[in-house]
Structure formats: C-alpha cells, structure tokens
Design an enzyme around this catalytic site. Sequence first.
Site, short mmCIF file in Angstrom:
data_model
loop_
_atom_site.label_atom_id
_atom_site.label_comp_id
_atom_site.label_asym_id
_atom_site.label_seq_id
_atom_site.Cartn_x
_atom_site.Cartn_y
_atom_site.Cartn_z
N LYS A 80 0.87 -1.18 0.00
CA LYS A 80 0.00 0.00 0.00
C LYS A 80 0.90 1.23 0.00
O LYS A 80 1.95 1.23 0.67
CB LYS A 80 -0.87 -0.04 1.26
CG LYS A 80 -1.89 1.10 1.37
CD LYS A 80 -2.76 0.91 2.62
CE LYS A 80 -3.83 2.00 2.75
NZ LYS A 80 -4.70 1.79 3.92
N SER A 155 -9.70 1.93 3.18
CA SER A 155 -8.84 2.69 2.30
C SER A 155 -7.83 1.83 1.53
O SER A 155 -7.23 2.33 0.59
CB SER A 155 -8.08 3.72 3.13
OG SER A 155 -7.22 3.06 4.06
N SER A 179 -9.89 -0.68 7.32
CA SER A 179 -9.37 -0.57 5.95
C SER A 179 -8.63 -1.77 5.39
O SER A 179 -8.28 -1.76 4.21
CB SER A 179 -8.48 0.66 5.82
OG SER A 179 -9.29 1.80 5.75
N1 GLN Z 1 -13.25 3.89 6.72
C1 GLN Z 1 -12.59 4.33 7.90
C2 GLN Z 1 -12.27 5.79 7.79
O1 GLN Z 1 -12.59 6.37 6.81
C3 GLN Z 1 -11.39 3.50 8.16
C4 GLN Z 1 -10.18 3.92 7.43
C5 GLN Z 1 -9.00 3.07 7.75
O2 GLN Z 1 -9.12 2.02 8.37
N2 GLN Z 1 -7.83 3.54 7.34
O3 GLN Z 1 -11.71 6.37 8.66
#
Ligand code: GLN
Length: 488
Positions: A80, A155, A179
Amino acid sequence: MYEKTLAEQSRMLANGECSSTELTKHYLDRIARLDTDLNSLVSVDADSALQGAEDADRKRKSSAPSNAEMPLLGVPMVHKDIFCVAGGRTTCGSRMLEHFNAPYSATVVNKLNDAGMVMLGKANMDEFAMGSSNENSYFGAVKNPWKRDCVPGGSSGGSAALVAARLAPVATGTDTGGSIRQPAAFCGLTGIKPTYGRVSRYGMIAFASSLDQAGPLATTAEDCAMVLQAMAGFDERDSTSSNEPVPNYMADLDKPINGLKIGVPEEYFSAGLDDGVATQVRAALAEFEKLGAKLKSISLPNQSMCIPAYYVVAPAEASSNLSRFDGVRFGYRCEDPVDLDDLYTRSRGEGFGAEVKRRILIGTYALSAGYYDAYYLQALKVRRLISDDFDAAFKEVDVIAGPTTPTPAFQTGAKTDDPIAMYLNDLYTVSANLCGLPAISMSCGEVDDLPVGLQLTGKHFDEARLLHAAHSYQQTTDWHRRMPAGIE
Ligand code: GLN
C-alpha cells in the site's frame, strides 16, 4: 500461475518448478494488461522488481534455504502506498505527497525485503487512508474487479482490487477503522488486522496513531499467516510496538477447531444489516458449527456508540498528525506565497482533498478548548466502555463473529455526497481498532454476484486462533477460491 495461492507458489519456487523471475514477469505482464482499467496501482517499478527477482533466484541457487527458513523468497507482492520505501515515491494517495521520496523504508518494508519478497509496485489508496470506498485518492478511484461500477472498499482498496484481480498473490494494507477487512470483504479476500502493537508502524504514514495497524490481504488465511509471520514483531523504532513473542502462525493451522467458542453479538444482526449479507453470514456460522465450534449468543451493549466514538477519536488524531504537512517540511508547496500564512493556507488548501480537510476540521474542533471535554474526552470514555464490553465477552467466548460490513460493495458515487452513509460502512470494523483487538475478514458468500465477508475478532495477540479458524473454514468451503470474471 496466477490461479495459485501464495503458499502454492512458495512451494513451486522451492521445488524449482518456477523461478522468481518467471513469476515476477507473469505478474508484471498482468498488471500491464489489466490495471489500466482497475487503477489499483499508483506506481510499478518493473526494473527493480526484476532485479529483486534475480537476486532471489541467485540466493536460492547459492545458499538453498529450506522452504521453512525462507518461505517468501522470490514471491511477488505490492505495498500500500502508505509505507515509505527509500528511493521510491510514497504518495499516501495525496497530492500533498505526489512527489515525496522517503529517505528511509518502513520496518514492514524492510522485513518483507529481508524475507526475500519482490515488490512489484505501490497500491492506490484513499488519501491518507481516510475512506471506505477508495474514491478519495488523488490518483483516481479504484474499480472493484467483481463489478467494475462498484467500489473495492477502502482505504486499502488498491491492495484489495489488485489481489482480487490476481495482479499479485498478496498486498499489504493498513487498518485504522476497517481498511484491511472492509476491502477484503468487498473483493472476496482474506485480510487480517493484527493486535495494536503487533506490527511496527515505523515508516507507515500516520493517520490516527492509536488505531493504525498494518496487515496482509491475500486469498487465503494460510497466505495471510505466512506474510504476517514476516511482518510481525517488536521494533525499537516504534514506541507502541509490543515485545510479546510472535508465535508460529502456521503451526496449528491444520488442527481441528473442535470446541472453539464463537460469540455472536445480537447487536450485529439488527437495523442496517442487509438481509442477503445476514443470510450468508448465518450460513457461515452454521458451517463453523459443523466444524465443531460452539455458537453462543452474546451482547455488546455499546455497539451503537462505536461509530460516533471512532469518528471523534480518528479525526482528532488525524488533525494532529497531519499538521506536519505545512508546505515547509514535506511535500506540496503552493506557488509564490506572499507570506508564511499564505504559504501554510494555500499549501494545505491545495495539497489536501475534501475528505482530509473535513477530518482535519472535525478533529481540530473536537480538540479545541471548550469542546475537548464534550467531544474528545467523552469519546475516550466511550472507547473504554466499548473495550469493557469486549473484555466481558471474552470471558465467555474465544472469538466474536459477525458480518464484516453491513452491505456488499456499493456503486461508485453512491455515497460520495453523504459522508454519514459512507461512515456507516465501518459499523462492525471500528471496534477492533478502538480496543486494539485483532480481527480477520474472510469471504463467506455472495449477494448479487458480489462477495460477502465474515469477521472474526479475537483476544489481544490471538491472531493464531483467528488464522486457524479461518483456515479451517477454508478447508471445507470454496468462497476464497472464487475469482472475478474477466481477469484471465
Ligand atoms: N473507513 C474508515 C475511515 O474512513 C477507516 C479507514 C482506515 O481504516 N484507514 O476512517
């Protein structure tokens, strides 16, 4: 070769049935063919990947390490783009870091390098890891290989889409509120968020430091176990890293799961859960019963407070972490600033996207004098109550099961104008981050030709049990083997 799991490829490399160079070329070719449409990678470095593959092949010839010693030697992977890789570009999905070259590599990157893995490139992601759909990337939205007009989740949506399309056998992700698990669920994969402190955060660009944790996304639990083994462990460069010894995640995978006590929270099957998802998850739980597990209905009374608590704590920490992007020290700087104020405001105004700005505003507000007690401090208290719920539940059960997400992948654009609807995707995932607990998502069915994820949450440092349970399930079911159409 792309149909093979990472474990199978590892054995083929060890037996001399293929070389790392062949495998790496195979994946580079797939990326070139398939990723123009998916947009799952933001950079690909074919030269350095082929160099890495050559080194791995040479090492295999010269020192012939056993497969137990170096199971990942020569296996291709993608990081990532939140992990710093020295010498390359690390963008975190943001215009702010579009041209940022990290001066050092993240510990996770070094560890997987040391294990002999070959990095093919960097995966697209929501900007600064904020999002549940991968529509917030400065480099454009990522498509879900199962249905191209749907989101892959976020994400770590690039990581999930590329593994689902078999552009690499594994990719790293990070999970602050879901995420790794949510995109794994949306793309039919297995993904594990380890216990907070299990994997070093050094060199991983910070979103919310008390919640962030790195882990792998792959097609099977066994593959996740192999890669997590190499990622995990104490790191003196991360002050929150744990020195709890790392067990052998592979050791018990094939043992029966007889007597495993699975708690099923009644709150997980209430309003907001899609009927199709509920049916698939219940069927998966029945399969676990067949495997010898015992189901027990439990309650997590503060479940409804998870989203509100998370969406105060995460933005608060983000607003503090992101203050370093000031146009002076890292990344983007606006043109011709007239004075320092102008430099700060325009660099941040132009460098950050809308969702990142929204989080910075919410977080700054929640931390400001006069509101701190009402919001941030209150959220911390709620966080403790949620954690107490899990502690109480884990006195009675070994793991807690439920859906990973309330719905399968949704259409691109469907929730972009409604942040609250977007945040509700994280209904079942944020609690593991708030409590620092490990959690795994595995594919357990389909609704309208889209994968559905089952989540198991475990006690602190109980990753081995989660991997074991998921592996057992994958021995008698084949959801994890299914592939999206059109990726041949
Ligand atoms: N969807 C969550 C957010 O927008 C989690 C994001 C993540 O785990 N990086 O914060």
